[in-house]
Design an enzyme around this catalytic site. Structure first.
Site, PDB file in Angstrom:
ATOM      1  N   ALA A  62      -2.017   6.637   4.860  1.00 22.24           N
ATOM      2  CA  ALA A  62      -2.406   6.187   6.351  1.00 22.24           C
ATOM      3  C   ALA A  62      -3.683   5.270   5.806  1.00 22.24           C
ATOM      4  O   ALA A  62      -4.496   5.614   4.749  1.00 22.24           O
ATOM      5  CB  ALA A  62      -2.864   7.278   7.327  1.00 22.24           C
ATOM      6  N   GLY A 103       0.120  10.168   3.709  1.00 21.58           N
ATOM      7  CA  GLY A 103       0.974   9.630   4.757  1.00 21.58           C
ATOM      8  C   GLY A 103       2.350   8.713   3.996  1.00 21.58           C
ATOM      9  O   GLY A 103       3.262   8.851   4.489  1.00 21.58           O
ATOM     10  N   GLU A 126      -5.223  14.483   1.463  1.00 18.93           N
ATOM     11  CA  GLU A 126      -6.001  14.528   2.644  1.00 18.93           C
ATOM     12  C   GLU A 126      -7.147  15.566   2.435  1.00 18.93           C
ATOM     13  O   GLU A 126      -8.116  15.228   3.328  1.00 18.93           O
ATOM     14  CB  GLU A 126      -5.126  14.813   3.906  1.00 18.93           C
ATOM     15  CG  GLU A 126      -4.217  13.700   4.164  1.00 18.93           C
ATOM     16  CD  GLU A 126      -2.816  13.789   3.602  1.00 18.93           C
ATOM     17  OE1 GLU A 126      -2.697  14.241   2.477  1.00 18.93           O
ATOM     18  OE2 GLU A 126      -1.670  12.829   4.066  1.00 18.93           O
TER      19      GLU A 126
HETATM   20  N1  3HC Z   1      -6.815   3.532   3.315  1.00 19.42           N
HETATM   21  C1  3HC Z   1      -7.591   2.373   3.314  1.00 19.42           C
HETATM   22  N2  3HC Z   1      -7.753   1.926   2.239  1.00 19.42           N
HETATM   23  C2  3HC Z   1      -7.490   2.430   1.241  1.00 19.42           C
HETATM   24  C3  3HC Z   1      -6.720   3.709   0.861  1.00 19.42           C
HETATM   25  C4  3HC Z   1      -6.419   4.207   1.994  1.00 19.42           C
HETATM   26  N3  3HC Z   1      -5.477   5.280   2.345  1.00 19.42           N
HETATM   27  N4  3HC Z   1      -6.782   3.924  -0.379  1.00 19.42           N
HETATM   28  C5  3HC Z   1      -7.411   3.143  -0.953  1.00 19.42           C
HETATM   29  N5  3HC Z   1      -7.910   2.239  -0.164  1.00 19.42           N
HETATM   30  C6  3HC Z   1      -8.732   0.933  -0.576  1.00 19.42           C
HETATM   31  C7  3HC Z   1      -9.871   1.323  -1.334  1.00 19.42           C
HETATM   32  O1  3HC Z   1     -10.914   1.566  -0.588  1.00 19.42           O
HETATM   33  C8  3HC Z   1     -10.300   0.289  -2.179  1.00 19.42           C
HETATM   34  O2  3HC Z   1     -10.718  -0.772  -1.420  1.00 19.42           O
HETATM   35  P1  3HC Z   1     -11.649  -1.937  -1.897  1.00 19.42           P
HETATM   36  O3  3HC Z   1     -10.938  -2.757  -2.947  1.00 19.42           O
HETATM   37  O4  3HC Z   1     -12.105  -2.835  -0.608  1.00 19.42           O
HETATM   38  O5  3HC Z   1     -12.977  -1.194  -2.636  1.00 19.42           O
HETATM   39  C9  3HC Z   1      -8.752  -0.153  -2.522  1.00 19.42           C
HETATM   40  O6  3HC Z   1      -7.920   0.354  -1.573  1.00 19.42           O
HETATM   41  C10 3HC Z   1      -8.074   0.323  -3.848  1.00 19.42           C
HETATM   42  O7  3HC Z   1      -8.673   1.581  -3.981  1.00 19.42           O
HETATM   43  P2  3HC Z   1      -9.161   2.264  -5.358  1.00 19.42           P
HETATM   44  O8  3HC Z   1      -9.994   1.499  -5.920  1.00 19.42           O
HETATM   45  O9  3HC Z   1      -9.380   3.721  -5.071  1.00 19.42           O
HETATM   46  O10 3HC Z   1      -7.727   1.995  -6.254  1.00 19.42           O
HETATM   47  P3  3HC Z   1      -7.055   2.744  -7.388  1.00 19.42           P
HETATM   48  O11 3HC Z   1      -5.957   1.987  -7.918  1.00 19.42           O
HETATM   49  O12 3HC Z   1      -8.051   3.343  -8.512  1.00 19.42           O
HETATM   50  O13 3HC Z   1      -6.435   4.302  -6.901  1.00 19.42           O
HETATM   51  C11 3HC Z   1      -5.231   5.215  -4.830  1.00 19.42           C
HETATM   52  C12 3HC Z   1      -5.475   3.975  -5.809  1.00 19.42           C
HETATM   53  C13 3HC Z   1      -4.909   6.535  -5.938  1.00 19.42           C
HETATM   54  C14 3HC Z   1      -4.126   5.018  -3.908  1.00 19.42           C
HETATM   55  C15 3HC Z   1      -6.582   5.557  -4.338  1.00 19.42           C
HETATM   56  O14 3HC Z   1      -7.344   4.370  -3.575  1.00 19.42           O
HETATM   57  C16 3HC Z   1      -6.616   6.842  -3.455  1.00 19.42           C
HETATM   58  O15 3HC Z   1      -6.612   8.053  -3.952  1.00 19.42           O
HETATM   59  N6  3HC Z   1      -6.603   6.443  -2.105  1.00 19.42           N
HETATM   60  C17 3HC Z   1      -6.660   7.349  -1.074  1.00 19.42           C
HETATM   61  C18 3HC Z   1      -5.410   8.286  -0.923  1.00 19.42           C
HETATM   62  C19 3HC Z   1      -5.626   9.213   0.376  1.00 19.42           C
HETATM   63  O16 3HC Z   1      -6.332   9.969   0.390  1.00 19.42           O
HETATM   64  N7  3HC Z   1      -4.358   8.959   0.980  1.00 19.42           N
HETATM   65  C20 3HC Z   1      -4.270   9.725   2.098  1.00 19.42           C
HETATM   66  C21 3HC Z   1      -4.894   9.214   3.556  1.00 19.42           C
HETATM   67  S1  3HC Z   1      -5.078  10.150   4.922  1.00 19.42           S
HETATM   68  C22 3HC Z   1      -3.347  10.236   5.358  1.00 19.42           C
HETATM   69  O17 3HC Z   1      -2.687   9.601   4.864  1.00 19.42           O
HETATM   70  C23 3HC Z   1      -3.190  10.848   6.809  1.00 19.42           C
HETATM   71  C24 3HC Z   1      -1.786  11.031   7.014  1.00 19.42           C
HETATM   72  O18 3HC Z   1      -1.594  12.660   6.610  1.00 19.42           O
HETATM   73  C25 3HC Z   1      -1.706  11.194   8.414  1.00 19.42           C
END
Ligand code: 3HC
Ligand code: NAI
Length: 697
Positions: A62, A103, A126
């Site tokens: 998400a 997500g 999450e």
């Molecule tokens: N939403 C919005 N922005 C996100 C994002 C997300 N889920 N994941 C990453 N980004 C953004 C970062 O803030 C960053 O933005 P910036 O360039 O402006 O600083 C950019 O994307 C790149 O991120 P990273 O620097 O972390 O890039 P990497 O390549 O090192 O890592 C990744 C990629 C492994 C996908 C890492 O970004 C990550 O772990 N992201 C979070 C994943 C996460 O927590 N997902 C769960 C979201 S909650 C959800 O899905 C709820 C659902 O269950 C309903």
């Protein structure tokens, strides 16, 4: 333009997710997926649908930026997208290369089939944002991989290679070679064989002793997750996957997700997620600023810091040459590095061959000539301007043009250090924290003349050695130590006023700090703080003396390393034991100061220590020493044991409300007997933001 592209490959429709950088499932992308599915459904020539991302990422989940905004729920929301997939009468196949997280994985689990590259990374992270998977992950994953592996993945939040789940229903096929080619072949096979559509919701979670398993899991998790509500709620949601019908389980998951989304802990963890990524953005340094290649590093001084710093580079495969004044000092440094690797081998975290390979990158020398070709030198000698001057004059003489000259000084004026060379633009501060091979934080000190290229190189290098780098301007103590001095001062003043070391540490540890201020002082070594205080007394003869701390140091009580400080320590042990001798010293000092001790509440202890950080942080921000409030938070979360679930001092103040924080400070400034009322005047920036009803972050 939609960020889901529709392509037709024979009888298969391909919906390609294209929302860089991580294919976050924001509103536009969700709408693009639904539009694609509708189009494929309406086209009789289409018999199957493949959902695919890029080679690097299927989807990072998400879009966290939408959380708490109307965009998060606006239709089609993630639940609706999933509903479209599940009810599609043509097979929908998720093709996963790169990462599928949160997500993103939940979307894939709702598809009828999943194929993946074995190297793809999957996870439900999450929990690391103080949440739980809220789009069916807690209900579908246990059905696809079994209860125990599912709970482990959900509660740990770790990402793992997709290949780990080979043989489970999570994946129907692993693709060797090109993902799209393999996915299309699989889709055609599904169509040709007229395979029935499969949904995770139709499976049942089997476990012979589910009740006992949940009891065991809850006990362990409750102990580990003390201040974090999400892990236990993950267990509640997964339990529903076992005990309730699918749709009821989904409802339970949704309710728990909504509760967590509103929690302070999740707000703090999401703040920390973005704050950590913001640190590398420097407003006047473009992303394409050229950087210098760092293929070899010289380190001056093989003491506590020098040897720890070396390990970071050896681990990253970068050769290191350490220079010392005496062979014994070099031998001690090398022995320390070796002992760190031996410790890791003993714990099974490293092989002997790896350790040998890293040690083979280490060279030692007593001669500056051996540093003439290195790309970067980090000085970690005694904290004395005279010694730093000698070293930097020598480095200026021998190092090749373009070499970066860095100092690990924790308090000295970097601009002055740079002035000892004829190339101040190549000089920068790299302030590591002790133990330097363990602590994630690296303060990167930008001098008046530091070249942009040098700063950009340092930030890039920090990533390579896996540090979280935060840029700081030049001032006494930089961001972290300048603030901690104010926090320590409050702790010491409260000792004079009536609190005991135990009460202060307990109150701060109950707030969530890893360690209270006096235990921390004992760990760092009382002599370090004493040396800094003595320098401050000399620079400012009228300043208030920290009588209790000074007296303990005069008695040789420097903390753990001397077996006694604010506490006493049994030989070879680190437990801080209350010491009647300290109580006696405190009483004696109070008498000399004419102080009648008063009862101090835990609330006052926390407010004075934490708001001291906030007020100094605000000054640091308005002076431009820190680029943004969230950088200060990251310094405290990664370098000083500030409770992560509170998001850092500046974020915490925002949540309390800056007006309330400012009023409390004004009250402290007017307390009878207050000795630092000037300090407690709210910093102008804080006062301004409070008056405008704004926040730091
Ligand atoms: N939403 C919005 N922005 C996100 C994002 C997300 N889920 N994941 C990453 N980004 C953004 C970062 O803030 C960053 O933005 P910036 O360039 O402006 O600083 C950019 O994307 C790149 O991120 P990273 O620097 O972390 O890039 P990497 O390549 O090192 O890592 C990744 C990629 C492994 C996908 C890492 O970004 C990550 O772990 N992201 C979070 C994943 C996460 O927590 N997902 C769960 C979201 S909650 C959800 O899905 C709820 C659902 O269950 C309903
Ligand atoms: P240390 O005393 O453990 O090590 C210093 C080493 O430098 C000694 O081995 C000494 O022999 C060597 N040395 C002294 N003069 C030298 C010279 N002219 N040429 C070559 N080597 C020389 O000190 P520590 O703790 O490692 O500190 C080093 C620097 O790091 C200081 O500037 C300190 O402020 C800073 N620092 C220390 C931290 C800590 O927690 N100890 C944390 C962050 C920074």
């Amino acid at each position: 333009m939609s960020n889901a592209h529709y392509e037709q490959h024979g009888k298969v429709a391909v919906i390609r997710l294209d929302n860089p950088p991580v294919n976050g499932l924001g509103h536009e992308l969700r709408r693009g997926i639904v539009d694609g599915i509708k189009r494929a459904e309406a086209d009789d020539a289409i018999k199957a649908i493949v959902l695919i991302g890029s080679d690097q990422v299927f989807s990072g989940g998400a879009d966290i930026r939408e959380f708490g905004t109307p965009k998060m729920v606006v239709e089609p929301n993630l639940h609706t997208v999933i509903h479209f997939i599940e009810t599609c009468d043509k097979p929908v196949i998720a093709a996963i290369g790169g990462t599928a997280l949160g997500g993103g994985l939940e979307l894939a689990m709702a598809c009828h089939f999943r194929v993946a590259l074995p190297t793809a990374k999957i996870g439900l992270p999450e929990v690391k944002l103080g949440l739980l998977p809220g789009a069916g992950g807690t209900q579908r994953l246990p059905r696809l991989v079994g209860l125990e592996p599912a709970l482990n993945l959900i509660v740990s939040g770790e990402s793992v290679p997709a290949g780990m789940f080979m043989g489970t229903q999570l994946f129907d096929e692993f693709i060797q070679g090109d993902l799209l080619v393999g996915a299309l072949a699989f889709a055609n096979k599904v169509v040709d064989e007229q395979r029935p559509l499969k949904l995770a919701r139709d499976l049942k979670v089997e476990h012979p002793k589910a009740e006992a398993f949940f009891l065991w899991a809850r006990t362990g998790i409750a102990q580990r997750a003390k201040n974090y509500p999400a892990p236990l709620k993950c267990v509640d949601a997964v339990e529903a996957a076992v005990n309730k019908p699918f749709d009821e389980g989904l409802q339970i998951e949704r309710r728990l997700f909504a509760e967590l989304l509103m929690s302070e802990e999740s707000a703090a963890l999401r703040h920390a997620f973005f704050a950590e990524r913001a640190t590398s953005k420097i407003p006047d340094i473009a992303e394409d600023t050229p950087t210098r290649e760092i293929k070899s590093v010289g380190i001056i001084g093989a003491g506590t810091m020098g040897s720890g710093i070396a390990i970071n580079f050896l681990n990253a495969g970068i050769p290191v040459t350490i220079l010392e004044v005496k062979q014994e000092a070099l031998d001690r440094g090398v022995a320390h590095i070796r002992s760190v690797y031996e410790g890791r081998i003993k714990k099974g975290k490293m092989t002997e061959a790896d350790a040998e390979q890293r040690m083979s990158l280490l060279n030692t020398t007593l001669s500056y000539d051996d540093l003439k070709d290195v790309d970067l030198v980090i000085e970690a000698v005694f904290e004395d301007m005279g010694v730093k001057e000698q070293v930097f004059r020598k480095l200026d003489e021998v190092c090749k043009p373009g070499a970066i000259l860095a100092s690990n000084t924790s308090t000295l004026d970097l601009n002055k250090i740079a002035s000892f060379t004829k190339r101040p633009e190549d000089v920068i501060g790299l302030h590591f924290f002790s133990p330097a091979n363990v602590m994630r934080l690296l303060e990167v000190i930008r001098g008046e003349k530091t070249a942009k290229e040098v700063l950009a190189t340092a930030m890039q290098l920090a990533k390579k050695i896996r540090k979280t780098a935060v840029v700081s301007g030049v001032c006494d103590g930089f961001i972290g130590n300048r603030m901690i001095a104010r926090y320590q001062t409050e702790a010491l003043l409260m000792l004079e006023e009536g609190a005991s070391p135990q009460q202060i540490d307990r109150a701060i540890e109950n707030f969530g700090f890893v360690m209270g201020p006096l235990r921390m002082a004992d760990l760092a070594g009382g002599d370090i703080g004493w040396a800094i205080r003595k320098r401050h007394y000399a620079e400012n003869p009228d300043m208030k003396r920290m009588v209790i701390a000074d007296r303990l140091c005069e008695m040789g009580r420097f903390g753990q390393k001397t077996g006694a400080g604010f506490y006493r320590y049994e030989p070879g042990r680190r437990d801080a034991l209350p010491d009647p001798e300290v109580d006696r010293v405190i009483e004696e000092c109070r008498k000399e100061l004419g102080i009648t001790p008063r009862k101090i509440s835990d609330k006052e202890i926390v407010e004075r220590c934490v708001y001291a950080l906030v007020n100094e942080g605000a000054r640091i921000l308005e002076e431009g020493i820190a680029l943004r409030a969230s950088d200060i938070d990251i310094v405290y979360l990664t370098g000083y044991g500030f409770p992560v679930f509170r998001g850092g001092p500046m974020f915490y103040a925002d949540r309390v409300g800056l007006m309330k924080v400012a009023r409390t400070m004004e009250k402290f400034a007017k307390r009878p007997g207050v000795t630092n009322s000037d300090f407690w005047q709210p910093a102008p920036l804080l006062a301004k933001l409070a008056a405008e009803g704004k926040t730091f972050n």
